[in-house]
Design a protein around this motif. Structure first.
Motif, mmCIF file in Angstrom:
data_model
loop_
_atom_site.group_PDB
_atom_site.id
_atom_site.type_symbol
_atom_site.label_atom_id
_atom_site.label_comp_id
_atom_site.label_asym_id
_atom_site.label_seq_id
_atom_site.Cartn_x
_atom_site.Cartn_y
_atom_site.Cartn_z
ATOM 1 N N GLU A 429 76.565 38.401 44.205
ATOM 2 C CA GLU A 429 76.853 39.684 43.581
ATOM 3 C C GLU A 429 75.882 39.909 42.429
ATOM 4 O O GLU A 429 75.367 38.958 41.832
ATOM 5 N N PHE A 430 75.664 41.181 42.097
ATOM 6 C CA PHE A 430 74.811 41.494 40.956
ATOM 7 C C PHE A 430 75.515 41.082 39.658
ATOM 8 O O PHE A 430 76.702 41.335 39.468
ATOM 9 N N ARG A 431 74.762 40.425 38.774
ATOM 10 C CA ARG A 431 75.207 40.141 37.409
ATOM 11 C C ARG A 431 74.438 41.065 36.475
ATOM 12 O O ARG A 431 73.202 41.115 36.527
ATOM 13 N N TYR A 432 75.164 41.781 35.616
ATOM 14 C CA TYR A 432 74.560 42.886 34.880
ATOM 15 C C TYR A 432 74.233 42.507 33.443
ATOM 16 O O TYR A 432 75.040 41.887 32.737
ATOM 17 N N LEU A 433 73.013 42.897 33.069
ATOM 18 C CA LEU A 433 72.567 42.833 31.686
ATOM 19 C C LEU A 433 72.908 44.158 31.015
ATOM 20 O O LEU A 433 72.577 45.216 31.551
ATOM 21 N N HIS A 434 73.572 44.114 29.839
ATOM 22 C CA HIS A 434 73.974 45.316 29.114
ATOM 23 C C HIS A 434 73.093 45.447 27.872
ATOM 24 O O HIS A 434 73.250 44.691 26.907
ATOM 25 N N ILE A 435 72.159 46.381 27.924
ATOM 26 C CA ILE A 435 71.283 46.634 26.780
ATOM 27 C C ILE A 435 71.806 47.870 26.055
ATOM 28 O O ILE A 435 71.882 48.956 26.652
ATOM 29 N N PRO A 436 72.170 47.735 24.772
ATOM 30 C CA PRO A 436 72.735 48.899 24.066
ATOM 31 C C PRO A 436 71.685 49.983 23.847
ATOM 32 O O PRO A 436 70.502 49.693 23.602
ATOM 33 N N ALA A 437 72.122 51.215 23.984
ATOM 34 C CA ALA A 437 71.256 52.367 23.720
ATOM 35 C C ALA A 437 71.344 52.726 22.242
ATOM 36 O O ALA A 437 72.395 52.586 21.608
ATOM 37 N N ASP A 438 70.233 53.197 21.671
ATOM 38 C CA ASP A 438 70.229 53.590 20.257
ATOM 39 C C ASP A 438 70.891 54.960 20.103
ATOM 40 O O ASP A 438 71.322 55.570 21.096
ATOM 41 N N PRO A 439 71.022 55.473 18.893
ATOM 42 C CA PRO A 439 71.699 56.774 18.714
ATOM 43 C C PRO A 439 71.088 57.913 19.517
ATOM 44 O O PRO A 439 71.778 58.884 19.839
ATOM 45 N N ASP A 440 69.815 57.807 19.857
ATOM 46 C CA ASP A 440 69.178 58.845 20.669
ATOM 47 C C ASP A 440 69.328 58.583 22.162
ATOM 48 O O ASP A 440 68.764 59.317 22.983
ATOM 49 N N GLY A 441 70.092 57.540 22.524
ATOM 50 C CA GLY A 441 70.267 57.212 23.931
ATOM 51 C C GLY A 441 69.041 56.591 24.553
ATOM 52 O O GLY A 441 68.869 56.675 25.777
ATOM 53 N N GLU A 442 68.185 55.937 23.760
ATOM 54 C CA GLU A 442 66.941 55.357 24.257
ATOM 55 C C GLU A 442 66.956 53.840 24.080
ATOM 56 O O GLU A 442 67.874 53.258 23.494
ATOM 57 N N LEU A 443 65.895 53.224 24.579
ATOM 58 C CA LEU A 443 65.727 51.779 24.470
ATOM 59 C C LEU A 443 64.870 51.370 23.276
ATOM 60 O O LEU A 443 64.679 50.170 23.025
ATOM 61 N N ASP A 444 64.383 52.325 22.511
ATOM 62 C CA ASP A 444 63.377 52.038 21.493
ATOM 63 C C ASP A 444 63.875 51.055 20.430
ATOM 64 O O ASP A 444 63.144 50.123 20.049
ATOM 65 N N ARG A 445 65.100 51.222 19.946
ATOM 66 C CA ARG A 445 65.584 50.338 18.879
ATOM 67 C C ARG A 445 65.713 48.906 19.385
ATOM 68 O O ARG A 445 65.314 47.968 18.674
ATOM 69 N N PHE A 446 66.261 48.738 20.564
ATOM 70 C CA PHE A 446 66.421 47.379 21.102
ATOM 71 C C PHE A 446 65.066 46.723 21.302
ATOM 72 O O PHE A 446 64.871 45.546 20.945
ATOM 73 N N MET A 447 64.116 47.464 21.874
ATOM 74 C CA MET A 447 62.806 46.884 22.123
ATOM 75 C C MET A 447 62.063 46.623 20.823
ATOM 76 O O MET A 447 61.291 45.654 20.713
ATOM 77 N N ALA A 448 62.289 47.464 19.812
ATOM 78 C CA ALA A 448 61.668 47.214 18.504
ATOM 79 C C ALA A 448 62.221 45.937 17.882
ATOM 80 O O ALA A 448 61.473 45.137 17.293
ATOM 81 N N LEU A 449 63.528 45.718 17.985
ATOM 82 C CA LEU A 449 64.118 44.486 17.477
ATOM 83 C C LEU A 449 63.599 43.280 18.245
ATOM 84 O O LEU A 449 63.291 42.232 17.652
ATOM 85 N N LEU A 450 63.473 43.400 19.559
ATOM 86 C CA LEU A 450 62.955 42.297 20.359
ATOM 87 C C LEU A 450 61.519 41.973 19.969
ATOM 88 O O LEU A 450 61.131 40.797 19.888
ATOM 89 N N GLU A 451 60.715 43.009 19.701
ATOM 90 C CA GLU A 451 59.336 42.773 19.278
ATOM 91 C C GLU A 451 59.292 42.074 17.929
ATOM 92 O O GLU A 451 58.452 41.198 17.688
ATOM 93 N N GLN A 452 60.203 42.441 17.017
ATOM 94 C CA GLN A 452 60.290 41.762 15.719
ATOM 95 C C GLN A 452 60.574 40.271 15.902
ATOM 96 O O GLN A 452 59.989 39.426 15.225
ATOM 97 N N LEU A 453 61.465 39.937 16.804
ATOM 98 C CA LEU A 453 61.859 38.548 17.005
ATOM 99 C C LEU A 453 60.821 37.765 17.797
ATOM 100 O O LEU A 453 60.827 36.527 17.757
ATOM 101 N N ARG A 454 59.957 38.451 18.548
ATOM 102 C CA ARG A 454 58.910 37.764 19.299
ATOM 103 C C ARG A 454 57.697 37.461 18.431
ATOM 104 O O ARG A 454 56.935 36.536 18.731
ATOM 105 N N GLY A 455 57.494 38.204 17.371
ATOM 106 C CA GLY A 455 56.314 38.014 16.529
ATOM 107 C C GLY A 455 56.516 36.897 15.516
ATOM 108 O O GLY A 455 57.524 36.866 14.801
ATOM 109 N N GLU A 456 55.538 36.007 15.425
ATOM 110 C CA GLU A 456 55.660 34.878 14.484
ATOM 111 C C GLU A 456 55.642 35.349 13.044
ATOM 112 O O GLU A 456 56.431 34.878 12.208
ATOM 113 N N GLU A 457 54.771 36.291 12.727
ATOM 114 C CA GLU A 457 54.681 36.778 11.348
ATOM 115 C C GLU A 457 55.931 37.551 10.954
ATOM 116 O O GLU A 457 56.443 37.394 9.836
ATOM 117 N N SER A 458 56.450 38.383 11.849
ATOM 118 C CA SER A 458 57.644 39.162 11.517
ATOM 119 C C SER A 458 58.862 38.257 11.353
ATOM 120 O O SER A 458 59.703 38.490 10.479
#
Length: 680
Positions: A429-458
């Motif tokens: 069966e499919f197992r679902y990943l739940h990515i929260p949408a930002d207030p504008d209903g987009e993925l930008d905030r989640f992806m921005a946070l992920l980019e922050q956590l991927r960067g060594e300097e940040s």
């Protein structure tokens, strides 16, 4: 002496030859019933178990062991299985032998009036009556003949030495019932053999026909896997997108398919589908154009379910529908950091991801996805959660992971989430990943946070701010903690939260000896504060104040961290977001040719007529023996019937009453004209 006589009789009894024994066996009722029961059981299996599906579907449904067992028995295509065709052929032979052996006897029973009956044998019948009448024997015979004809009997008279016998019968068609019933079974079985396409099956069994197992374009299919237009039976399928055309059908055989070329070409002008409120398809139809060399003008017709297009023995049915190669505009969000990219894909197509990643294989697209509402009280309380597409990411090793992504965020549990289902096997069966949408209903905030956590300097900057909040002043300690925080976050994103806890425990035990709990608490605090500081940086860039976050900001943070801990099992280097699409539908048509169909219909009609004659027409015989009497003529009426004794008794009583009114009784008689003690 008795034993010797019996021995002599046994010696004189002629021995039956092999041919006679074989014919008796083939024409036996027991054999016919056994074969009919076997066919009935096979037909039940063919009805219960869906036929002609792809082998992987059966493998998923039954498992490896039973899949092989059912495959060996030919249950996935019962009506073309060798044993089924053999039983069908054997039944034809058996029934034909039975028909040939017994038809002459039935014909005699229909045409023979049995004029050689003796008076003694007539008196032995249970239905009889006698009169002594003051009439000339010839006149009495005429009267009896007229009465029998009035009651629906065919009559034949035969002079005898001591009188005249009037023989009559009705319902001779009952014997035709036997002939029609057996002949109907033979004709039905012959029609089944015709539509069973024995010649095609023989080519498959002997290896003269190669089954194609690859998913390749029609133009690349080898000639050994193609069948030219032919008069035989087949049932195949083809999927044609709107505006497209096809001149072939695909016949499932064994583990693959063969291509059946058609003597015409079908073009789909338009496809339409309507839905119920629940989202289930209500009706679907296709506007098609059939072009063939022998047609003066193309045939244009709308094909609906149960309303096929018929042409020259071919029937074209509306079977299903699917995607016809919709164009999808995708945004590719790297999950290991970096800027998103864009690409165009098509359903049923494949292309490599940018930067030499795995190959993208888009397998399906759905505009409507109808699901029950979270607070639904019945199955009609549903909602449409929007378009979705299904795809595989296939690595160079051939391993593929299947995904299903939804275009729009779905409201559930008080939040809005982008859903992405993942499974490594079609059996799962499919197992679902739940990515929260930002207030504008987009993925930008989640992806921005992920980019922050991927960067060594940040991460280092977030850890440094976290140390300041905790109160750590030593710069060397802060640098060491920043490295520790970066390692923990990498472990969190690559292996999940449990791996982080294990990493913290091992480091604490290595540094704190017997009392690692305080150091583990410190590590946990550092991780939590670093994650929050990274999120605060994202909020600051959006223009929000992280010092006074809203309830929605806190819920988003919690859901985002939960989603990131699940990325370790997601198995994809990118997240594919559907931004736009150009939907193109396709119709699924089933093309069938059944030359044995009319043969089967004819046999079914004959079988119906035969059963009706057997059960509703009774073969009845009457005899009227007329001989000279003491004062005129003596009349003996007798009759018999092998079916419907109650009905025959009523017929005999009516005939007896009719004759009693026309004969003038002589001597003592009862009210019906029968002599006392002689009517039974």
């Amino acid at each position: 002496m008795a034993t010797a006589a019996q021995s002599v009789r046994r010696e004189r009894r002629p021995r039956r030859g092999t041919a006679s024994i074989l014919l008796t066996f083939l024409g036996s009722m027991n054999l016919a019933i056994t074969l009919l029961v076997a066919l009935a059981v096979a037909s039940v299996i063919g009805t219960v178990l869906q036929q002609g599906q792809p082998y992987p579907d059966y493998l998923l449904k039954f498992g490896p062991f039973w899949f092989e067992v059912y495959k060996a028995l030919g249950l996935y295509d019962v009506y073309s299985a060798p044993w089924f065709l053999f039983i069908l052929s054997f039944l034809v032979v058996s029934t034909s032998v039975c028909l040939v052996r017994h038809t002459p006897f039935m014909w005699k029973e229909m045409t023979r009036f049995r004029e050689h009956q003796q008076e003694r044998s007539l008196r032995a019948l249970s239905h009889r009556s006698e009169w002594d009448v003051a009439m000339d024997p010839g006149a009495a015979a005429d009267t009896a003949e007229a009465a029998l004809r009035r009651h629906g009997f065919r009559v034949r008279r035969k002079p005898r030495k001591r009188g005249e016998l009037v023989a009559a019968m009705s319902g001779a068609a009952n014997r035709l019932g036997y002939v029609f019933t057996h002949l109907g079974i033979v004709v039905i079985c012959v029609g089944g053999l015709i539509d069973g396409n024995v010649l095609l099956q023989w080519q498959y069994w002997t290896g003269d026909l190669t089954v194609e197992t690859r998913d390749i374009p029609v133009s690349q299919v080898d000639e050994s896997s193609r069948l030219p237009p032919r008069p035989g039976a087949f049932r195949g399928n083809v999927t044609i997108p709107e505006g497209g055309s096809a001149g072939v059908a695909f016949l499932r055989m064994g583990e693959g398919y063969v291509v059946q070329e058609l003597p015409f070409r079908l073009k789909v002008e338009d496809f339409r589908i309507e839905h119920y409120d629940t989202g289930q398809p209500q009706s679907f139809e296709s506007d098609v154009v059939l072009q063939a060399p022998g047609l003066e003008e193309p045939i244009e017709q709308t094909i609906r379910v149960n309303e096929p297009l018929e042409y020259n023995g071919y029937a074209i049915y509306q079977a299903n529908f699917g995607d016809g190669g919709s164009r999808l505009d995708l945004r590719l969000w790297p999950l290991d950091g970096g800027e998103p990219a864009t690409m165009e894909a098509r359903v049923n197509g494949e292309a490599p991801l940018p930067d030499s990643g795995p190959r993208l294989e888009v397998t399906d697209f759905s505009v409507f996805n109808i699901h029950p509402r979270p607070d639904a009280v019945n199955n009609r309380d549903v909602r449409n959660v929007g378009p979705s597409f299904t795809f595989r990411l296939r690595r160079e090793t051939g391993e593929a992971v299947e995904y299903r992504n939804y275009m729009q965020p779905v409201a559930m549990d008080g939040g809005r989430y982008y859903l992405s289902g993942m499974r490594r096997s079609p059996a799962d069966e499919f197992r679902y990943l739940h990515i929260p949408a930002d207030p504008d209903g987009e993925l930008d905030r989640f992806m921005a946070l992920l980019e922050q956590l991927r960067g060594e300097e940040s991460v280092a900057a977030a850890a440094d701010r976290a140390m300041q909040d905790i109160g750590v002043e030593q710069e060397q300690v802060r640098r060491q903690v920043a490295r520790e925080a970066h390692g923990m976050i990498d472990t969190l994103l690559e292996s999940g939260f449990d791996a982080v806890l294990e990493q913290q425990r091992q480091r604490a035990e290595a540094r704190a000896g017997e009392a690692p709990e305080r150091l583990m608490d410190f590590y946990r605090l550092v991780l939590e504060r670093t994650l929050w500081e990274a999120y605060a940086r994202v909020l600051t860039r959006e223009g929000s104040d992280p010092a006074e976050p809203t309830e929605e900001d806190l819920v988003f943070y919690r859901d985002a961290i939960t989603a990131m801990t699940a990325l370790a099992d997601y198995g994809a280097p990118v997240f594919l977001e559907l931004t736009n699409f150009d939907h193109r539908q396709a119709t699924g048509l089933q093309i069938a040719r059944a030359p044995g169909q009319n043969v089967v219909y004819t046999g079914a009609l004959m079988l119906t007529v035969g059963v009706f004659l057997l059960f509703y027409v009774a073969h009845r015989r009457m005899w009227c023996w007329v001989r000279p009497g003491a004062n005129g003529a003596h009349v003996l009426l007798a009759g018999s019937s092998h079916r419907d004794p109650i009905g025959f008794a009523r017929v005999f009583e009516r005939l007896q009453a009719d004759l009693a009114q026309r004969f003038r009784p002589h001597g003592p008689a009862d009210s019906t004209g029968a002599r006392p003690g002689e009517r039974q």
